[in-house]
Design a protein around this motif. Structure first.
Motif, short mmCIF file in Angstrom:
data_model
loop_
_atom_site.label_atom_id
_atom_site.label_comp_id
_atom_site.label_asym_id
_atom_site.label_seq_id
_atom_site.Cartn_x
_atom_site.Cartn_y
_atom_site.Cartn_z
N THR A 196 1.50 -1.08 0.09
CA THR A 196 -0.21 -0.02 -0.26
C THR A 196 0.78 0.85 0.42
O THR A 196 1.67 1.35 0.39
N TYR A 197 0.78 2.08 -0.69
CA TYR A 197 1.43 3.69 -0.93
C TYR A 197 0.50 4.73 -1.02
O TYR A 197 -0.73 4.45 -1.41
N LEU A 198 0.45 5.47 0.15
CA LEU A 198 0.69 6.66 0.15
C LEU A 198 0.86 7.60 -0.60
O LEU A 198 2.11 7.10 -0.91
N LEU A 199 0.08 8.18 -1.87
CA LEU A 199 0.47 9.34 -3.04
C LEU A 199 0.10 10.54 -2.77
O LEU A 199 0.33 11.38 -1.65
N LYS A 200 1.32 11.49 -3.10
CA LYS A 200 1.52 12.46 -3.24
C LYS A 200 0.75 13.32 -4.59
O LYS A 200 0.85 12.63 -5.55
N THR A 201 0.39 14.36 -3.47
CA THR A 201 -0.13 14.62 -4.97
C THR A 201 0.08 16.25 -4.25
O THR A 201 0.46 16.78 -3.68
N SER A 202 -0.79 17.52 -5.80
CA SER A 202 -0.43 18.55 -5.42
C SER A 202 -0.98 19.58 -4.64
O SER A 202 -1.87 20.11 -3.84
N ALA A 203 -2.30 19.12 -3.73
CA ALA A 203 -3.15 19.01 -2.94
C ALA A 203 -2.98 18.45 -1.58
O ALA A 203 -4.31 17.71 -0.94
N ASP A 204 -1.81 17.34 -1.17
CA ASP A 204 -1.63 16.54 0.13
C ASP A 204 -2.46 17.22 1.85
O ASP A 204 -2.41 16.57 2.38
#
Length: 449
Positions: A373-381
């Motif tokens: 399971t990976y927590l993902l990087k977004t432009s609105a973390d």
């Protein structure tokens, strides 16, 4: 054992061993626990009749909705002494080896279990080992089974609940009697396991003693009401445990506008526990609904995103009676207060999609070290919770708007690429070229590779 990976630039990743292996499908909980879900049945409030036979009529629609494991709240008789309300608490037992006549008789329950098994359900029952009601049969036959209050020389009242009294787990005879009572239900009715109430209020060595003894009859599924962050030793005995810390933190997050980073940090702590046991994720249950408010009172706009989370994060989803309606009222605990079924279960298809995905996609297997399971990087973390779960070639991507406003953002993570299908509307998206999202408040998306 889970491994944690902190990616300071591209976000937080939660990893587990990804060695691929073939798992033989069996009827043992050691296999079905990885892809099951649990539906809590409040028999008293489920139907006007409030009986086993009346509930049986509801099982076909629950099967269609994708429910796999039925958990029945306590089915034992209720103590009448110091009873709460007019009907009393189902958690104040009068006898561990009898049926509450409110629900029917032993043959009715056996029939329910048999019919459930024919339909493919597993059945577990609530087991209240910490305490009994004031007039439990043991208070007369074996008063030495109980703790005594030195001030009153009477039975010791359980903390904060004056309708129940506490058992003495230093008494070997009492322990054996409790184990024998648990065996009774497995032998007589062929249930598949226990949901153990206030499990951490009972010494862990009792569960270490009880489980192998009861499982001499058949393999069972054990879920305990405790949080493994606070009670790690119990996690070595139980297949699954409660995520109380998460439940409270998410409520505070919504009501007190906490930073989303606190939720992500908490998920990392849970993941560090490893895969020997699983967490049960939920937005409501019998206690929360009655005493602290419905899921909509507690979570408002993010109630549905949190429901999606509960069905897709590593562990086992736990649903409560009426969530498929959805139920928006607090149910009475000690009185008759039937769920307001109206024949239009607006959330049934929502849960059907999630529960079927959980049951069929290997990437959503709970407590399986093959799944990463990976927590993902977004432009609105600070507003978006996004993660991808992978098991070999199988992948499930989840994107949740955890804010109270609309958000335009982009997934900025190398862990997501290629073509996925949205499980709710069946649309396809190629994340090689299309990583931008526009989400309204309360929005969610779940994609399957």
């Amino acid at each position: 054992m889970k491994k944690l990976l902190l990616l300071s630039i591209i976000g937080l990743g939660i990893l587990s061993c990804t060695t691929q292996k073939t798992t033989k499908m069996t009827n043992s909980p050691s296999e079905w626990k990885h892809h099951t879900n649990i539906y809590e049945v409040n028999l008293r409030q489920y139907t006007k009749e409030g009986t086993f036979r009346a509930f049986e009529k509801e099982m076909p629609r629950l099967k269609e909705m994708g429910v796999k494991t039925l958990w029945l709240m306590p089915i034992t008789p209720i103590s009448q002494k110091v009873k709460k309300g007019t009907m009393g608490s189902q958690y104040a037992a009068h006898d561990y080896v009898s049926i509450n006549p409110e629900f029917g008789n032993l043959e009715d329950f056996k029939h329910l279990v048999d019919e459930a098994h024919k339909m493919g359900f597993n059945v577990i029952i609530d087991w209240v080992a910490n305490h009994t009601g004031w007039d439990h049969v043991w208070t007369k036959s074996h008063p030495e089974y109980y703790l005594k209050d030195p001030k009153t020389n009477d039975f010791q009242i359980a903390s904060g609940m004056d309708d129940i009294i506490e058992l003495d787990y230093k008494n070997p005879a009492m322990r054996q009697a409790m184990i024998d009572a648990m065996k009774f239900w497995v032998k007589e009715t062929n249930i598949d396991g226990f949901r153990c109430d206030l499990a951490s209020w009972v010494e862990v060595d009792f569960w270490q003693q009880a489980r192998p003894e009861v499982e001499k009859i058949k393999p069972l599924f054990f879920i305990g009401e405790f949080d493994e962050l606070d009670n790690p030793d119990y996690g070595k005995v139980f297949d699954a445990s409660y995520s109380w810390t998460w439940m409270h933190k998410t409520a505070d997050y919504y009501k007190k506008d906490l930073p989303l980073s606190e939720l992500k940090d908490l998920l990392i702590k849970y993941s560090a526990i490893g895969d020997q046991s699983m967490r049960a994720w939920f937005t409501t249950n019998h206690d929360e609904n009655t005493w602290n408010g419905t899921e909509y009172e507690k979570y408002g706009l993010i109630a549905k995103p949190l429901a999606v989370f509960s069905a897709t994060w590593n562990g086992v989803p736990l649903l409560y009676s009426g969530q498929e309606l959805p139920n928006t009222k607090r149910l009475e605990f000690f009185e008759k207060d039937v769920i307001n079924w109206n024949g239009n279960n607006q959330m049934a298809s929502f849960y059907q999609t999630l529960l079927n995905l959980k049951s069929t996609n290997p990437a959503l297997r709970g407590g399986d070290s093959n799944v990463t399971t990976y927590l993902l990087k977004t432009s609105a973390d600070d507003k978006i919770l996004a993660y991808v779960r992978k098991n070999g070639k199988d992948e499930v991507l989840v994107v949740l708007n955890m804010s109270k406003e609309a958000v335009n953002f982009k997934i900025e993570d190398e862990q997501v690429s290629g073509s996925f299908k949205n499980v709710f509307d069946q649309t396809k998206r190629d994340f090689a070229t299309h990583k931008n999202f526009e989400m309204k408040a309360g929005d969610y998306a779940v994609f399957e590779r």
